[in-house]
Design a protein around this motif. Structure first.
Motif, PDB file in Angstrom:
ATOM      1  N   ASN A  11      28.878  26.150   7.737  1.00  0.00           N
ATOM      2  CA  ASN A  11      28.891  24.827   8.358  1.00  0.00           C
ATOM      3  C   ASN A  11      27.723  23.973   7.880  1.00  0.00           C
ATOM      4  O   ASN A  11      27.862  22.759   7.716  1.00  0.00           O
ATOM      5  N   GLY A  12      26.577  24.595   7.675  1.00  0.00           N
ATOM      6  CA  GLY A  12      25.441  23.856   7.153  1.00  0.00           C
ATOM      7  C   GLY A  12      25.630  23.471   5.698  1.00  0.00           C
ATOM      8  O   GLY A  12      25.274  22.358   5.278  1.00  0.00           O
ATOM      9  N   GLN A  13      26.207  24.361   4.912  1.00  0.00           N
ATOM     10  CA  GLN A  13      26.426  24.109   3.485  1.00  0.00           C
ATOM     11  C   GLN A  13      27.391  22.952   3.246  1.00  0.00           C
ATOM     12  O   GLN A  13      27.261  22.226   2.257  1.00  0.00           O
ATOM     13  N   LYS A  14      28.353  22.779   4.138  1.00  0.00           N
ATOM     14  CA  LYS A  14      29.287  21.657   3.995  1.00  0.00           C
ATOM     15  C   LYS A  14      28.539  20.346   3.799  1.00  0.00           C
ATOM     16  O   LYS A  14      28.898  19.515   2.962  1.00  0.00           O
ATOM     17  N   ILE A  15      27.515  20.145   4.627  1.00  0.00           N
ATOM     18  CA  ILE A  15      26.866  18.836   4.648  1.00  0.00           C
ATOM     19  C   ILE A  15      25.886  18.676   3.495  1.00  0.00           C
ATOM     20  O   ILE A  15      25.776  17.586   2.918  1.00  0.00           O
ATOM     21  N   THR A  16      25.175  19.733   3.137  1.00  0.00           N
ATOM     22  CA  THR A  16      24.292  19.602   1.968  1.00  0.00           C
ATOM     23  C   THR A  16      25.117  19.346   0.708  1.00  0.00           C
ATOM     24  O   THR A  16      24.710  18.565  -0.162  1.00  0.00           O
ATOM     25  N   ILE A  17      26.285  19.977   0.621  1.00  0.00           N
ATOM     26  CA  ILE A  17      27.173  19.717  -0.528  1.00  0.00           C
ATOM     27  C   ILE A  17      27.642  18.273  -0.506  1.00  0.00           C
ATOM     28  O   ILE A  17      27.608  17.569  -1.531  1.00  0.00           O
ATOM     29  N   ALA A  18      28.093  17.796   0.650  1.00  0.00           N
ATOM     30  CA  ALA A  18      28.584  16.417   0.740  1.00  0.00           C
ATOM     31  C   ALA A  18      27.509  15.414   0.367  1.00  0.00           C
ATOM     32  O   ALA A  18      27.776  14.433  -0.350  1.00  0.00           O
ATOM     33  N   LEU A  19      26.295  15.619   0.843  1.00  0.00           N
ATOM     34  CA  LEU A  19      25.209  14.693   0.522  1.00  0.00           C
ATOM     35  C   LEU A  19      24.938  14.642  -0.974  1.00  0.00           C
ATOM     36  O   LEU A  19      24.680  13.576  -1.541  1.00  0.00           O
ATOM     37  N   GLU A  20      25.008  15.809  -1.623  1.00  0.00           N
ATOM     38  CA  GLU A  20      24.808  15.840  -3.077  1.00  0.00           C
ATOM     39  C   GLU A  20      25.972  15.171  -3.804  1.00  0.00           C
ATOM     40  O   GLU A  20      25.776  14.419  -4.766  1.00  0.00           O
ATOM     41  N   GLU A  21      27.183  15.440  -3.368  1.00  0.00           N
ATOM     42  CA  GLU A  21      28.356  14.840  -4.013  1.00  0.00           C
ATOM     43  C   GLU A  21      28.358  13.321  -3.845  1.00  0.00           C
ATOM     44  O   GLU A  21      28.755  12.583  -4.754  1.00  0.00           O
ATOM     45  N   GLY A  66      32.597  18.188  11.081  1.00  0.00           N
ATOM     46  CA  GLY A  66      33.696  17.327  10.666  1.00  0.00           C
ATOM     47  C   GLY A  66      33.374  15.860  10.860  1.00  0.00           C
ATOM     48  O   GLY A  66      33.653  15.011  10.000  1.00  0.00           O
ATOM     49  N   ALA A  67      32.779  15.537  12.002  1.00  0.00           N
ATOM     50  CA  ALA A  67      32.383  14.154  12.274  1.00  0.00           C
ATOM     51  C   ALA A  67      31.323  13.688  11.278  1.00  0.00           C
ATOM     52  O   ALA A  67      31.334  12.524  10.835  1.00  0.00           O
ATOM     53  N   ILE A  68      30.406  14.574  10.921  1.00  0.00           N
ATOM     54  CA  ILE A  68      29.365  14.218   9.948  1.00  0.00           C
ATOM     55  C   ILE A  68      29.979  13.930   8.584  1.00  0.00           C
ATOM     56  O   ILE A  68      29.612  12.963   7.909  1.00  0.00           O
ATOM     57  N   LEU A  69      30.938  14.754   8.168  1.00  0.00           N
ATOM     58  CA  LEU A  69      31.581  14.524   6.869  1.00  0.00           C
ATOM     59  C   LEU A  69      32.288  13.173   6.837  1.00  0.00           C
ATOM     60  O   LEU A  69      32.205  12.442   5.839  1.00  0.00           O
ATOM     61  N   ILE A  70      33.000  12.835   7.907  1.00  0.00           N
ATOM     62  CA  ILE A  70      33.675  11.534   7.964  1.00  0.00           C
ATOM     63  C   ILE A  70      32.647  10.408   7.931  1.00  0.00           C
ATOM     64  O   ILE A  70      32.805   9.412   7.208  1.00  0.00           O
ATOM     65  N   HIS A  71      31.579  10.552   8.705  1.00  0.00           N
ATOM     66  CA  HIS A  71      30.521   9.542   8.756  1.00  0.00           C
ATOM     67  C   HIS A  71      29.938   9.300   7.362  1.00  0.00           C
ATOM     68  O   HIS A  71      29.789   8.147   6.928  1.00  0.00           O
ATOM     69  N   LEU A  72      29.624  10.366   6.658  1.00  0.00           N
ATOM     70  CA  LEU A  72      29.006  10.228   5.342  1.00  0.00           C
ATOM     71  C   LEU A  72      29.977   9.652   4.321  1.00  0.00           C
ATOM     72  O   LEU A  72      29.598   8.796   3.510  1.00  0.00           O
ATOM     73  N   ALA A  73      31.230  10.127   4.344  1.00  0.00           N
ATOM     74  CA  ALA A  73      32.210   9.622   3.382  1.00  0.00           C
ATOM     75  C   ALA A  73      32.480   8.141   3.592  1.00  0.00           C
ATOM     76  O   ALA A  73      32.580   7.361   2.630  1.00  0.00           O
ATOM     77  N   ASP A  74      32.589   7.727   4.841  1.00  0.00           N
ATOM     78  CA  ASP A  74      32.793   6.303   5.124  1.00  0.00           C
ATOM     79  C   ASP A  74      31.568   5.488   4.723  1.00  0.00           C
ATOM     80  O   ASP A  74      31.693   4.364   4.225  1.00  0.00           O
ATOM     81  N   LYS A  75      30.402   6.039   4.942  1.00  0.00           N
ATOM     82  CA  LYS A  75      29.156   5.330   4.593  1.00  0.00           C
ATOM     83  C   LYS A  75      29.072   5.092   3.084  1.00  0.00           C
ATOM     84  O   LYS A  75      28.680   4.011   2.637  1.00  0.00           O
ATOM     85  N   ALA A  76      29.455   6.118   2.310  1.00  0.00           N
ATOM     86  CA  ALA A  76      29.366   6.022   0.857  1.00  0.00           C
ATOM     87  C   ALA A  76      30.601   5.388   0.234  1.00  0.00           C
ATOM     88  O   ALA A  76      30.560   4.963  -0.924  1.00  0.00           O
ATOM     89  N   GLY A  77      31.711   5.370   0.973  1.00  0.00           N
ATOM     90  CA  GLY A  77      32.955   4.858   0.414  1.00  0.00           C
ATOM     91  C   GLY A  77      33.552   5.779  -0.630  1.00  0.00           C
ATOM     92  O   GLY A  77      34.226   5.325  -1.560  1.00  0.00           O
ATOM     93  N   LYS A  78      33.328   7.085  -0.457  1.00  0.00           N
ATOM     94  CA  LYS A  78      33.833   8.073  -1.421  1.00  0.00           C
ATOM     95  C   LYS A  78      34.366   9.298  -0.673  1.00  0.00           C
ATOM     96  O   LYS A  78      33.975   9.569   0.460  1.00  0.00           O
ATOM     97  N   LEU A  79      35.259  10.018  -1.337  1.00  0.00           N
ATOM     98  CA  LEU A  79      35.759  11.323  -0.889  1.00  0.00           C
ATOM     99  C   LEU A  79      36.627  11.266   0.366  1.00  0.00           C
ATOM    100  O   LEU A  79      37.007  12.301   0.901  1.00  0.00           O
ATOM    101  N   LEU A  80      36.950  10.053   0.834  1.00  0.00           N
ATOM    102  CA  LEU A  80      37.852   9.867   1.966  1.00  0.00           C
ATOM    103  C   LEU A  80      38.447   8.473   1.871  1.00  0.00           C
ATOM    104  O   LEU A  80      37.712   7.484   1.968  1.00  0.00           O
ATOM    105  N   PRO A  81      39.772   8.373   1.667  1.00  0.00           N
ATOM    106  CA  PRO A  81      40.390   7.045   1.599  1.00  0.00           C
ATOM    107  C   PRO A  81      40.085   6.228   2.853  1.00  0.00           C
ATOM    108  O   PRO A  81      39.923   6.782   3.947  1.00  0.00           O
ATOM    109  N   ALA A  82      40.035   4.933   2.692  1.00  0.00           N
ATOM    110  CA  ALA A  82      39.647   4.050   3.795  1.00  0.00           C
ATOM    111  C   ALA A  82      40.720   3.938   4.860  1.00  0.00           C
ATOM    112  O   ALA A  82      40.405   3.690   6.028  1.00  0.00           O
TER     113      ALA A  82
END
Length: 204
Positions: A11-21, A66-82
């Protein structure tokens, strides 16, 4: 500034990976779970469930991976369609991980490794969670036979969410020999430079 409170778990690795991506500037604060830091302020005040990961975005805490991943993807505009069907498909596979992959594989790991030392093996639990793990791998295998990634042709936060859990299969006593499409997916994602950086960043 983004600050991530995390530990070296799937669960922790999910977010460090997302931040790098996503290439978002951030700081990482490692939470010592063995010492119980997750139950102590300031972490316990910001995370009502006292679980990692926790993201703080300009003093606003966001908990649940899951909420963090959505938050980050929306913030960056990547990895999650709008919007639209494409976004819905990503979220469906993301929530499959949150609701099934994590809980089932997590329980299997616990009954193999986390139960009290000296306690007898709970064979019923191992059989139950082992069987459910194989069933879920079968769901992924069926999906990935004709698709590059869980949501289709594009790599998304759905893949990031599930990858750290599936890559730990060897710790669960599970082989991917009967799931070649899943094995290929794990290998391809694991070879991504941002994924490798994210896995390294999760380590204290």
């Amino acid at each position: 500034m983004l600050t991530l409170y995390t530990a070296d778990t799937p669960n922790g690795q999910k977010i460090t990976i997302a931040l790098e991506e996503l290439g978002l500037p951030h700081k990482v604060h490692h939470v010592n779970l063995s010492a119980g830091e997750q139950h102590q302020p300031p972490f316990s005040v910001m995370s009502p469930n006292h679980k990692i990961p926790l993201l703080v975005d300009d003093s606003t805490p966001v908990f649940e991976s899951g909420a963090i991943l959505i938050h980050l993807a929306d913030k960056a505009g990547k990895l999650l369609p709008a919007a639209g069907v494409e976004r819905s498909v990503v979220l469906q596979w993301l929530f499959l991980q949150v609701g099934h992959i994590g809980p089932m594989l997590g329980q299997l790991w616990f009954f193999r490794h986390g139960a009290a030392k000296g306690s007898p093996r709970n064979e019923q639990a191992l059989e139950r969670y082992g069987r459910e793990t194989l069933r879920l791998l079968g769901v992924f295998e069926e999906r990935l036979r004709d698709k590059a990634y869980l949501a289709g042709d594009e790599y998304t936060i759905a893949d990031i969410a599930s990858f750290p859990w599936i890559r730990s299969h060897h710790e669960l006593g599970v082989t991917l020999a009967d799931f070649p499409a899943v094995a290929d997916w794990v290998e391809r994602i694991g070879a991504r430079p941002a994924v490798q950086r994210g896995l390294a960043a999760a380590k204290p």
